[in-house]
Design a protein around this motif. Structure first.
Motif, PDB file in Angstrom:
ATOM      1  N   LEU A  13       0.795  -1.231   0.038  1.00 39.12           N
ATOM      2  CA  LEU A  13       0.017  -0.102   0.107  1.00 39.12           C
ATOM      3  C   LEU A  13       1.011   0.997  -0.045  1.00 39.12           C
ATOM      4  N   LEU A  14       0.937   1.990  -1.104  1.00 47.80           N
ATOM      5  CA  LEU A  14       1.740   3.175  -1.110  1.00 47.80           C
ATOM      6  C   LEU A  14       1.013   4.372  -0.994  1.00 47.80           C
ATOM      7  N   VAL A  15       1.334   5.086   0.076  1.00 50.18           N
ATOM      8  CA  VAL A  15       0.384   6.088   0.679  1.00 50.18           C
ATOM      9  C   VAL A  15       1.397   7.315   0.014  1.00 50.18           C
ATOM     10  N   GLU A  16       1.201   7.910  -1.151  1.00 53.06           N
ATOM     11  CA  GLU A  16       1.818   8.978  -1.643  1.00 53.06           C
ATOM     12  C   GLU A  16       0.973   9.928  -2.461  1.00 53.06           C
ATOM     13  N   ASP A  17       0.928  11.031  -2.218  1.00 53.50           N
ATOM     14  CA  ASP A  17       0.402  12.137  -2.980  1.00 53.50           C
ATOM     15  C   ASP A  17       1.051  12.617  -4.302  1.00 53.50           C
ATOM     16  N   ASP A  18       2.546  12.418  -4.321  1.00 55.49           N
ATOM     17  CA  ASP A  18       3.241  12.837  -5.286  1.00 55.49           C
ATOM     18  C   ASP A  18       3.272  11.923  -6.521  1.00 55.49           C
ATOM     19  N   ASP A  19       2.924  12.312  -7.745  1.00 53.07           N
ATOM     20  CA  ASP A  19       2.802  11.425  -8.740  1.00 53.07           C
ATOM     21  C   ASP A  19       4.123  10.999  -9.298  1.00 53.07           C
ATOM     22  N   ILE A  20       5.199  11.817  -9.301  1.00 52.76           N
ATOM     23  CA  ILE A  20       6.203  11.465  -9.856  1.00 52.76           C
ATOM     24  C   ILE A  20       6.934  10.466  -8.888  1.00 52.76           C
ATOM     25  N   GLY A  44      -4.061   9.853   3.839  1.00 51.71           N
ATOM     26  CA  GLY A  44      -4.465   8.894   4.803  1.00 51.71           C
ATOM     27  C   GLY A  44      -5.696   8.509   4.954  1.00 51.71           C
ATOM     28  N   ILE A  45      -6.565   9.440   4.550  1.00 52.04           N
ATOM     29  CA  ILE A  45      -8.061   9.033   4.422  1.00 52.04           C
ATOM     30  C   ILE A  45      -8.473   7.959   3.410  1.00 52.04           C
ATOM     31  N   GLU A  46      -7.856   7.989   2.480  1.00 53.13           N
ATOM     32  CA  GLU A  46      -7.904   6.854   1.317  1.00 53.13           C
ATOM     33  C   GLU A  46      -7.433   5.812   1.613  1.00 53.13           C
ATOM     34  N   ALA A  47      -6.039   5.835   2.306  1.00 55.48           N
ATOM     35  CA  ALA A  47      -5.464   4.553   2.739  1.00 55.48           C
ATOM     36  C   ALA A  47      -6.369   3.904   3.901  1.00 55.48           C
ATOM     37  N   LEU A  48      -6.576   4.860   4.847  1.00 55.12           N
ATOM     38  CA  LEU A  48      -7.528   4.243   5.927  1.00 55.12           C
ATOM     39  C   LEU A  48      -8.577   3.483   5.254  1.00 55.12           C
ATOM     40  N   GLU A  49      -9.239   4.010   4.372  1.00 56.82           N
ATOM     41  CA  GLU A  49     -10.432   3.278   3.567  1.00 56.82           C
ATOM     42  C   GLU A  49      -9.968   1.759   3.003  1.00 56.82           C
ATOM     43  N   LEU A  66       4.741  11.188   4.957  1.00 58.08           N
ATOM     44  CA  LEU A  66       4.051  11.822   6.192  1.00 58.08           C
ATOM     45  C   LEU A  66       3.555  13.242   5.581  1.00 58.08           C
ATOM     46  N   ASN A  67       3.857  13.730   4.587  1.00 58.81           N
ATOM     47  CA  ASN A  67       3.281  15.222   4.162  1.00 58.81           C
ATOM     48  C   ASN A  67       2.156  14.836   3.187  1.00 58.81           C
ATOM     49  N   LEU A  68       1.013  14.591   3.634  1.00 59.28           N
ATOM     50  CA  LEU A  68      -0.028  14.054   2.980  1.00 59.28           C
ATOM     51  C   LEU A  68      -1.096  15.169   3.116  1.00 59.28           C
ATOM     52  N   GLY A  73       0.522  11.531   7.339  1.00 60.99           N
ATOM     53  CA  GLY A  73       1.025  10.425   7.537  1.00 60.99           C
ATOM     54  C   GLY A  73       1.064   9.951   9.202  1.00 60.99           C
ATOM     55  N   LEU A  74       1.460  11.277   9.922  1.00 57.67           N
ATOM     56  CA  LEU A  74       1.703  10.697  11.326  1.00 57.67           C
ATOM     57  C   LEU A  74       0.192  10.567  11.993  1.00 57.67           C
ATOM     58  N   GLU A  75      -0.637  11.624  11.361  1.00 60.26           N
ATOM     59  CA  GLU A  75      -2.383  11.400  11.788  1.00 60.26           C
ATOM     60  C   GLU A  75      -2.843   9.799  11.629  1.00 60.26           C
ATOM     61  N   LEU A  76      -2.363   9.443  10.326  1.00 58.67           N
ATOM     62  CA  LEU A  76      -2.837   8.036  10.094  1.00 58.67           C
ATOM     63  C   LEU A  76      -2.128   7.010  10.808  1.00 58.67           C
TER      64      LEU A  76
END
Length: 142
Positions: A13-20, A44-49, A66-68, A73-76
């Motif tokens: 599960l890749l939790v990453e907002d940066d497309d590159i 984080g919301i999508e990852a949790l779902e 972490l920067n999402l 990321g820390l909240e998740l």
């Protein structure tokens, strides 16, 4: 993480907002001929779902920026560790932050490792090679 074998590959599960960065991780997997299924969440919301609805096959690891947006990321991490069905998830932080307080907070939430991205156009081959070796050596629950 495994090359094409008779072993069950570890899902990612890749939790990453940066497309590159997300494309770079996919490219590194392909280049290393790793057959791991990858699901991407952009926050984080999508990852949790994805985690709560069981949309990722076991066994899995989470690569977490972490920067999402919406949920950091820390909240998740905090929500996952407080959730009795998700609290044992294996999570590696993969982020640009070198801030000591963020590193300390991540380890307080029992991350398996904290990996700093060196640049926007990071070569993720060493990161994925490390993770592949980790999964070859460490027993994980299915």
């Amino acid at each position: 993480m495994m090359r094409e074998t008779n072993h069950k590959p570890v899902s990612i599960l890749l939790v990453e907002d940066d497309d590159i960065d997300a494309m770079s991780v996919q490219r590194a997997l392909h280049k290393m001929q790793l057959s791991n299924p990858v699901i991407r969440a952009i926050d984080g919301i999508e990852a949790l779902e994805i985690l709560r609805q069981g949309k990722i096959e076991q066994p899995f690891i989470v690569l977490l920026d972490l920067n999402l947006p919406r949920m950091s990321g820390l909240e998740l991490l905090s929500v996952i560790r407080d959730d009795k069905t998700l609290k044992n998830s294996i999570i590696f932080v993969l982020t640009t932050s070198k801030r000591e307080e963020e590193i300390a907070q991540a380890y307080q939430h029992n991350v398996a490792g904290y990996i700093v991205k060196s640049s926007v156009n990071q070569d993720f081959d060493p990161v994925l090679a490390f993770l592949e070796n980790y999964w070859r050596l460490v027993e994980i629950p299915h």
